[in-house]
Design an enzyme around this catalytic site. Structure first.
Site, mmCIF file in Angstrom:
data_model
loop_
_atom_site.group_PDB
_atom_site.id
_atom_site.type_symbol
_atom_site.label_atom_id
_atom_site.label_comp_id
_atom_site.label_asym_id
_atom_site.label_seq_id
_atom_site.Cartn_x
_atom_site.Cartn_y
_atom_site.Cartn_z
ATOM 1 N N GLU A 1 9.712 2.138 11.350
ATOM 2 C CA GLU A 1 10.814 2.884 10.434
ATOM 3 C C GLU A 1 10.160 4.151 10.604
ATOM 4 O O GLU A 1 9.204 4.546 9.975
ATOM 5 C CB GLU A 1 11.437 2.354 8.881
ATOM 6 N N GLU B 1 9.669 16.625 16.244
ATOM 7 C CA GLU B 1 10.294 15.986 14.647
ATOM 8 C C GLU B 1 9.021 16.501 13.580
ATOM 9 O O GLU B 1 8.115 16.907 13.735
ATOM 10 C CB GLU B 1 9.868 15.036 13.843
ATOM 11 N N LYS C 1 1.099 -1.612 -0.180
ATOM 12 C CA LYS C 1 0.209 0.219 0.090
ATOM 13 C C LYS C 1 0.956 1.082 0.051
ATOM 14 O O LYS C 1 1.881 1.409 1.264
ATOM 15 C CB LYS C 1 -0.893 0.057 1.461
HETATM 16 P P1 ADP Z 1 3.982 10.374 6.849
HETATM 17 O O1 ADP Z 1 3.754 11.485 7.413
HETATM 18 O O2 ADP Z 1 5.010 9.690 6.185
HETATM 19 O O3 ADP Z 1 3.155 10.553 5.663
HETATM 20 P P2 ADP Z 1 1.813 8.114 7.519
HETATM 21 O O4 ADP Z 1 2.580 7.552 9.644
HETATM 22 O O5 ADP Z 1 0.376 8.967 7.698
HETATM 23 O O6 ADP Z 1 3.117 9.214 7.636
HETATM 24 O O7 ADP Z 1 2.123 7.606 6.512
HETATM 25 C C1 ADP Z 1 2.726 6.663 5.968
HETATM 26 C C2 ADP Z 1 2.411 5.679 5.459
HETATM 27 O O8 ADP Z 1 1.223 4.802 6.736
HETATM 28 C C3 ADP Z 1 0.993 6.064 4.073
HETATM 29 O O9 ADP Z 1 0.882 4.728 3.126
HETATM 30 C C4 ADP Z 1 -0.520 5.924 5.308
HETATM 31 O O10 ADP Z 1 -1.316 5.759 3.994
HETATM 32 C C5 ADP Z 1 -0.438 4.518 5.866
HETATM 33 N N1 ADP Z 1 -1.043 4.929 7.601
HETATM 34 C C6 ADP Z 1 -1.533 5.928 8.057
HETATM 35 N N2 ADP Z 1 -2.485 5.488 9.099
HETATM 36 C C7 ADP Z 1 -2.707 4.415 8.747
HETATM 37 C C8 ADP Z 1 -3.537 3.555 9.678
HETATM 38 N N3 ADP Z 1 -3.755 3.652 10.445
HETATM 39 N N4 ADP Z 1 -2.776 2.168 9.029
HETATM 40 C C9 ADP Z 1 -2.666 1.637 9.304
HETATM 41 N N5 ADP Z 1 -1.392 2.303 7.886
HETATM 42 C C10 ADP Z 1 -1.606 4.209 7.533
#
Ligand code: ADP
Length: 511
Positions: free
Chosen positions: A264, A400, A189
């Protein structure tokens, strides 16, 4: 499938304005799924594509396809898996210019960095394919006669890969290619901001001949599609890169549902500049580390810890450099700082700048505002920003920001510099500029971080070395390199007894 709850576009289908899912060897779109628009952050009038917010049923289809393909892929000899990965690397090399430009268009980073992102995936293909003929196990003598002890790697099973937008080809490659060479099947994803980069990465694997079901791609938001992956009952491992907050949710949910998990997450990386440093070199490193990729790397430099003897000279240099950084569309020549990825994140960066100025009371030496004049009017640009007079209690020192914002802290000694660097909830990357070999060695020993650069900026990882960090940055894993194999494989230990009798370890040979 009964009811055809999705539209199938077929194996060879590719649409440039729709980021399709790829499940069980077919490009498809979940019928009725909400559409997530993907726009160029440098110019939001440039709508790149729409991606589906894939619901849990779509994730289940992808997991079922990955599960069905797993036994045959697991039995495929690793050198045969490697041939496909090698071909995928060659295809990405042939498409590098187009893919690099797509990276720039979707995530905004300047074209040389967009090309670098693709190169990292190509490098990773070489590395992972090489493992097809290595992936060494260990043998050891037995404590009993006529007995053999072996150990070798086995895949984990179906791996869910959740990736961020800032390395939209490289990070899927880091995770995906190591997962594949180990014999896992995957459900990827990509981030909602960069779905087409995910499509292009998968398309390289598909065109390289990866069997159907081995690689599956499901687009969507974190809250819907990501959550469905994390909570799915038939996924064996989730490998996640993203924010610490989401990472904590991913880890706790994987723990509760019995999955393996590698994380990570964030960083708050610092560069130390000692009094004997080559200041011009230190300046180049800090400028690249803090304002390259608009500060949106997990390894970006966000704290500059400077010895008091060179503090004023260094501040003068970095402020001058920040003022002269070329900000703009990453496709334009000479741009160092592209846009922030989206409006929400831009507002977050601006809010941190307000906090630094008003709440923390640091001195805003330059920048600190949105740039929206002329060609920048339709993008999410923030002027490269430097704060001075930053101290350890301040939020801009600790949290951050993920933007082109650098906090300068003054220190009086090497010990204080290292202690200041270590005063952090994260521990990903770090750097020290000094010409004193003893100081460099002490820093190397005492810095609490997964990565230390001596006389180099905090960014610049190479795929054949372990990547990851300590403290809040992760959960102990290291991606890429030889260590990435540990994420995506299990050890199996085999004892072969050819004595023809029962031999009891620790008992028959007891002293
Ligand atoms: P960033 O600040 O780098 O966007 P996120 O953690 O929001 O960090 O997003 C990183 C990845 O995790 C993206 O692919 C996002 O769609 C996914 N993501 C965000 N929230 C969730 C969640 N609750 N469960 C699983 N994946 C998530």
């Amino acid at each position: 499938m009964a009811g055809a709850a999705y539209n199938t576009y077929g194996k060879g289908a590719y649409m440039s304005d729709r980021a399709l899912n790829y499940i069980g060897g077919e490009w498809c779109w979940p019928d009725g799924a909400a559409e997530i628009p993907c726009v160029n952050p440098a110019d939001t009038r440039d709508v790149i594509c729409v991606a589906p917010d894939s619901p849990a049923e779509e994730v289940s289809r992808a997991v079922a396809a990955a599960r069905a393909a797993y036994p045959a892929w697991k039995r495929t000899p690793p050198p045969e898996r490697a041939k496909i990965i090698t071909r995928a690397g060659q295809i990405m090399a042939e498409r590098k210019n187009a893919m690099g430009a797509l990276v720039t268009r979707e995530c905004g980073k300047p074209l040389p960095e967009g090309l670098g992102d693709v190169q990292e995936a190509i490098d990773m293909a070489h590395l992972a394919a090489g493992e097809g003929r290595r992936m060494h196990g260990k043998t050891a003598p037995s404590e009993l006669p006529d007995k053999l002890c072996l150990s070798f790697r086995e895949p984990k099973g179906v791996c869910g890969l959740i990736t961020p937008w800032n390395f939209p080809v490289a990070i899927p490659a880091w995770k995906g290619l190591h997962a594949l060479i180990c014999g896992n099947t995957i459900v990827l994803k990509p981030a909602e901001d960069t779905p087409m980069c995910g499509v292009e990465f998968v398309r390289a694997l598909v065109d390289a001949g990866v069997p159907k079901g081995v690689v599956n791609l499901v687009h969507g938001s974190g809250e819907v599609t990501g959550k469905a992956i994390v909570e799915h009952g038939d996924i064996d491992l989730v490998s996640f890169t993203g924010s610490t907050q989401t990472g904590c949710y991913v880890a706790s949910t994987c723990g509760a549902t019995g999955k393996g998990v590698s994380l990570e997450c964030g960083g708050k990386n610092a560069q130390i500049v000692m009094d004997d440093a080559n200041l011009d070199l230190a300046l180049e490193g800090a400028t690249w580390g803090a304002f390259g990729t608009a500060g949106q790397r997990c390894t970006a430099t966000s704290r500059l810890i400077v010895h008091e003897k060179v503090h004023d000279a260094m501040v003068e240099r970095i402020v001058n450099a920040a003022k002269n950084v070329k900000v703009g569309n990453g496709m334009d020549d000479g741009v160092l700082t592209g846009p922030i990825i989206n409006e929400t994140q831009m507002r977050r960066v601006l809010e941190y700048i307000r906090i630094g100025r008003d709440d923390d009371g640091a001195t805003l030496a330059c920048g600190g505002e949105r740039m929206s004049d002329g060609a920048l009017a339709h993008g999410w640009f923030v002027r490269p920003t430097v704060f001075t007079g930053v101290t350890r209690g301040m939020r801009i020192f600790k949290e951050e920001i993920f933007g082109p914002v650098l906090s300068v802290v003054k220190v009086g000694s090497l010990d204080e510099a290292v202690e200041t660097l270590n005063d952090c909830a994260y521990g990903l990357s770090s750097s020290i500029y000094t010409q004193d070999v003893n100081a460099a060695m002490r820093a190397m020993r005492d810095i609490e971080a997964g990565i230390v650069y001596i006389n180099g900026p905090t960014i610049g990882a190479e795929v054949h070395m372990p990547f990851g960090g300590v403290k809040g940055t992760g959960n102990g894993h290291r991606e890429a390199a030889w260590t990435g194999l540990d994420i995506f494989s299990e050890w199996k230990t085999v004892y072969v007894d050819y004595s023809g009798k029962l031999q009891r370890a620790q008992i028959d040979n007891a002293e």
